[in-house]
Design a protein around this motif. Structure first.
Motif, mmCIF file in Angstrom:
data_model
loop_
_atom_site.group_PDB
_atom_site.id
_atom_site.type_symbol
_atom_site.label_atom_id
_atom_site.label_comp_id
_atom_site.label_asym_id
_atom_site.label_seq_id
_atom_site.Cartn_x
_atom_site.Cartn_y
_atom_site.Cartn_z
ATOM 1 N N ASN A 224 36.027 28.382 39.324
ATOM 2 C CA ASN A 224 37.494 28.522 39.420
ATOM 3 C C ASN A 224 38.221 27.550 38.498
ATOM 4 O O ASN A 224 37.925 26.359 38.519
ATOM 5 N N CYS B 62 31.865 30.896 34.457
ATOM 6 C CA CYS B 62 32.581 29.673 34.841
ATOM 7 C C CYS B 62 33.103 29.751 36.272
ATOM 8 O O CYS B 62 33.338 30.827 36.811
ATOM 9 N N LEU C 135 44.608 39.811 20.825
ATOM 10 C CA LEU C 135 44.866 41.184 21.303
ATOM 11 C C LEU C 135 45.069 41.147 22.813
ATOM 12 O O LEU C 135 44.146 40.776 23.553
ATOM 13 N N ASP C 136 46.256 41.538 23.239
ATOM 14 C CA ASP C 136 46.557 41.485 24.676
ATOM 15 C C ASP C 136 47.496 42.627 25.023
ATOM 16 O O ASP C 136 48.451 42.895 24.293
ATOM 17 N N ALA C 137 47.228 43.281 26.157
ATOM 18 C CA ALA C 137 48.047 44.426 26.559
ATOM 19 C C ALA C 137 49.340 43.994 27.237
ATOM 20 O O ALA C 137 50.183 44.837 27.539
ATOM 21 N N SER D 85 32.820 35.139 31.303
ATOM 22 C CA SER D 85 32.632 35.729 32.625
ATOM 23 C C SER D 85 32.760 34.655 33.720
ATOM 24 O O SER D 85 33.172 33.525 33.454
ATOM 25 N N ALA E 142 40.892 40.776 30.944
ATOM 26 C CA ALA E 142 40.301 41.342 32.158
ATOM 27 C C ALA E 142 41.380 41.467 33.218
ATOM 28 O O ALA E 142 42.425 40.834 33.140
ATOM 29 N N GLU E 143 41.098 42.292 34.196
ATOM 30 C CA GLU E 143 41.812 42.193 35.463
ATOM 31 C C GLU E 143 41.061 41.116 36.227
ATOM 32 O O GLU E 143 39.831 41.152 36.319
ATOM 33 N N SER E 144 41.802 40.136 36.779
ATOM 34 C CA SER E 144 41.108 38.932 37.236
ATOM 35 C C SER E 144 41.356 38.545 38.696
ATOM 36 O O SER E 144 40.828 37.529 39.145
ATOM 37 N N THR F 223 39.305 48.349 32.759
ATOM 38 C CA THR F 223 39.509 47.222 31.828
ATOM 39 C C THR F 223 38.232 46.399 31.659
ATOM 40 O O THR F 223 37.812 46.104 30.539
ATOM 41 N N GLN G 52 49.105 29.218 35.017
ATOM 42 C CA GLN G 52 48.338 30.189 35.811
ATOM 43 C C GLN G 52 49.306 31.070 36.588
ATOM 44 O O GLN G 52 50.275 30.572 37.192
HETATM 45 N N1 LIG Z 1 40.772 32.199 36.283
HETATM 46 C C1 LIG Z 1 39.578 31.766 36.599
HETATM 47 O O1 LIG Z 1 39.431 30.879 37.456
HETATM 48 C C2 LIG Z 1 38.351 32.326 35.892
HETATM 49 C C3 LIG Z 1 37.114 31.718 36.126
HETATM 50 C C4 LIG Z 1 35.988 32.204 35.435
HETATM 51 C C5 LIG Z 1 36.113 33.251 34.556
HETATM 52 N N2 LIG Z 1 37.329 33.831 34.371
HETATM 53 C C6 LIG Z 1 37.397 34.941 33.393
HETATM 54 O O2 LIG Z 1 38.193 34.469 32.315
HETATM 55 C C7 LIG Z 1 38.940 35.530 31.748
HETATM 56 C C8 LIG Z 1 40.404 35.158 31.725
HETATM 57 O O3 LIG Z 1 40.826 34.881 33.058
HETATM 58 P P1 LIG Z 1 42.343 34.476 33.356
HETATM 59 O O4 LIG Z 1 42.364 33.806 34.664
HETATM 60 O O5 LIG Z 1 42.924 33.817 32.178
HETATM 61 O O6 LIG Z 1 42.972 35.926 33.506
HETATM 62 P P2 LIG Z 1 44.491 36.378 33.507
HETATM 63 O O7 LIG Z 1 44.588 37.458 34.533
HETATM 64 O O8 LIG Z 1 45.408 35.206 33.588
HETATM 65 O O9 LIG Z 1 44.701 37.002 32.045
HETATM 66 C C9 LIG Z 1 44.109 38.210 31.652
HETATM 67 C C10 LIG Z 1 44.766 38.642 30.341
HETATM 68 O O10 LIG Z 1 44.137 39.858 29.932
HETATM 69 C C11 LIG Z 1 45.161 40.764 29.521
HETATM 70 N N3 LIG Z 1 44.678 42.134 29.744
HETATM 71 C C12 LIG Z 1 44.423 42.749 30.932
HETATM 72 N N4 LIG Z 1 44.009 44.016 30.722
HETATM 73 C C13 LIG Z 1 43.991 44.213 29.376
HETATM 74 C C14 LIG Z 1 43.645 45.308 28.535
HETATM 75 N N5 LIG Z 1 43.246 46.472 29.054
HETATM 76 N N6 LIG Z 1 43.730 45.135 27.193
HETATM 77 C C15 LIG Z 1 44.140 43.969 26.646
HETATM 78 N N7 LIG Z 1 44.508 42.898 27.416
HETATM 79 C C16 LIG Z 1 44.424 43.018 28.759
HETATM 80 C C17 LIG Z 1 46.363 40.431 30.390
HETATM 81 O O11 LIG Z 1 47.580 40.890 29.807
HETATM 82 C C18 LIG Z 1 46.267 38.922 30.463
HETATM 83 O O12 LIG Z 1 46.946 38.318 29.381
HETATM 84 C C19 LIG Z 1 38.630 36.763 32.576
HETATM 85 O O13 LIG Z 1 37.658 37.513 31.901
HETATM 86 C C20 LIG Z 1 38.075 36.201 33.881
HETATM 87 O O14 LIG Z 1 37.167 37.086 34.464
HETATM 88 C C21 LIG Z 1 38.448 33.406 35.010
#
Ligand SMILES: NC(=O)c1ccc[n+]([C@@H]2O[C@H](COP(=O)([O-])OP(=O)(O)OC[C@H]3O[C@@H](n4cnc5c(N)ncnc54)[C@H](O)[C@@H]3O)[C@@H](O)[C@H]2O)c1
Length: 352
Positions: A187, A185, A33-35, A131, A84-86, A101, A193
């Motif tokens: 970075n 986790c 499920l992805d927006a 997280s 998430a918004e990340s 979000t 990415q």
């Molecule tokens: N990137 C990192 O280094 C890192 C490290 C630790 C934890 N995290 C966590 O891991 C998770 C994924 O991170 P990422 O870097 O892959 O993020 P990303 O920003 O690359 O991807 C986020 C995804 O969530 C989707 N999304 C956003 N809002 C949405 C909504 N309202 N409904 C459904 N889908 C939605 C987006 O379309 C996207 O596909 C996050 O929860 C982030 O907090 C990331």
């Protein structure tokens, strides 16, 4: 039979996790499920989109009706929640989207799981929340680390929203007995990415001869983990972690930003066939990010000792692999930076 709802599976980490699960467990059903926000890109999942155990649903995790329908329709007994918004910089300009979000979206999923899982079932159930180490705030002294016991102390709207969602997950475990697990986790880096994040942004900028903006003096320290090692850790914790528990995931791999950037520039120049030091002049120091945490460092020994996980790649090896991937996949990068990646799949799903 496990029917797993993965949220955010079109994003960076989510796409690696979906690929791993779909290939490793042919008898599971994986519902993604992805927006498809700017960060979601189904081109990251081309290789699995036709697999019989994989289903994509375009939708918002805040949409309670949709989420409850998916629980019913697919008899969901596992959730791995990554949507998430990340991006910290975006959270500074638009904190409301992060609260919506990351907090309300997580709450929506928790409530849907709690309601659907009221009915008895023999299938094991688990709500896994992914997280970040940023919830712990900043470490000053070298030699200190975040453990699972470290007090939460978030400083950016992003980390505050993730901290809040972690608290909701624990509250649902403690109040309703929901079988939850959380991991925090460090970075991640690796293929697919979004190029607003340091490593892909800088690889692309070096390729194009564009400036490499470094916050402050580049003194901030981060721990880095190859994304596939994170996906392996999630798989392990999902199956073998303890209910109600938290696991830190990290690479045992701290780098000061400026040192990492120097190694990255050298690696990209080398793989592009440029003379040594060719792109160093592109490094440009810019005004520091407000609230910029000085140092993050994860103690991942609980995960190592209890579940036997460890990173599979040395950082140097992972970095070269990553640089090579971005240079070999310039078309992917160009479609992301031009915005073309949104067109094909968004049109396909919007027209349904
Ligand atoms: N990137 C990192 O280094 C890192 C490290 C630790 C934890 N995290 C966590 O891991 C998770 C994924 O991170 P990422 O870097 O892959 O993020 P990303 O920003 O690359 O991807 C986020 C995804 O969530 C989707 N999304 C956003 N809002 C949405 C909504 N309202 N409904 C459904 N889908 C939605 C987006 O379309 C996207 O596909 C996050 O929860 C982030 O907090 C990331």
């Amino acid at each position: 039979m496990r029917n797993i709802l993965v949220t955010g599976g079109a994003g960076f980490i989510g796409s690696h996790l979906v690929r791993l699960l779909v290939n490793k467990y042919p008898d599971y059903r994986i519902v993604n499920l992805d927006a498809l926000t700017y960060a979601g890109n189904l081109e990251n999942l081309r290789d699995v989109e036709g697999m019989p155990n994989y289903t994509f649903v375009k939708g918002d995790i805040c949409d309670y009706e949709l989420v409850t329908r998916l629980f019913r329709e697919y008899d969901i007994n596992g959730v791995i929640h990554l949507a998430a918004e990340s991006h910290v910089d975006r959270s500074i300009t638009d904190p409301f989207t992060f609260a919506r979000t990351n907090v309300l979206g997580t709450l929506t999923l928790l409530q849907a799981a709690k309601e659907y899982w009221k009915q008895p079932s023999d299938a094991p159930r688990r709500f896994y929340h992914v997280s970040t180490d940023e919830v712990y705030g900043a470490l000053e002294a070298a030699g200190t680390f975040f453990t699972e016991e470290t007090r939460y102390d978030p400083h950016s709207p992003y980390s505050a929203s993730k901290a809040s969602s972690d608290h909701f997950v624990r509250a649902f475990h403690d109040t309703y007995g929901l079988p939850t697990v959380i991991s925090n986790c460090s970075n991640n880096y690796g293929p697919y990415q979004f190029p607003e994040k340091l490593i892909p942004l800088f690889i692309n900028n070096i390729r194009l001869g564009k400036k490499l903006p470094v916050y402050g003096k580049g003194e901030n320290v981060r721990d880095w983990l190859y994304v596939e090692d994170h996906a392996r850790a999630i798989d392990l914790i999902f199956h073998e972690g303890k209910d109600g528990d938290t696991y830190n995931i990290g690479g045992f791999n701290e780098w000061k930003n400026i040192d990492l950037i120097t190694v990255l520039v050298t690696a990209v120049d080398c793989l592009l066939g440029n003379p040594e030091g060719h792109s160093m002049d592109l490094i440009t120091f810019v005004t520091d990010r407000p609230g910029h945490d000085a140092r993050y460092a994860i103690d991942a020994s609980k995960l190592q000792d209890e579940l036997g996980w460890e990173p599979s790649l040395q950082f140097e090896e992972g970095l070269i692999k990553t640089v090579q991937w971005y240079l070999d996949n310039q078309e992917w990068m160009d479609r992301v930076t031009s915005g073309d990646y949104m067109e094909y799949y968004n049109n396909m799903y919007n027209n349904r």
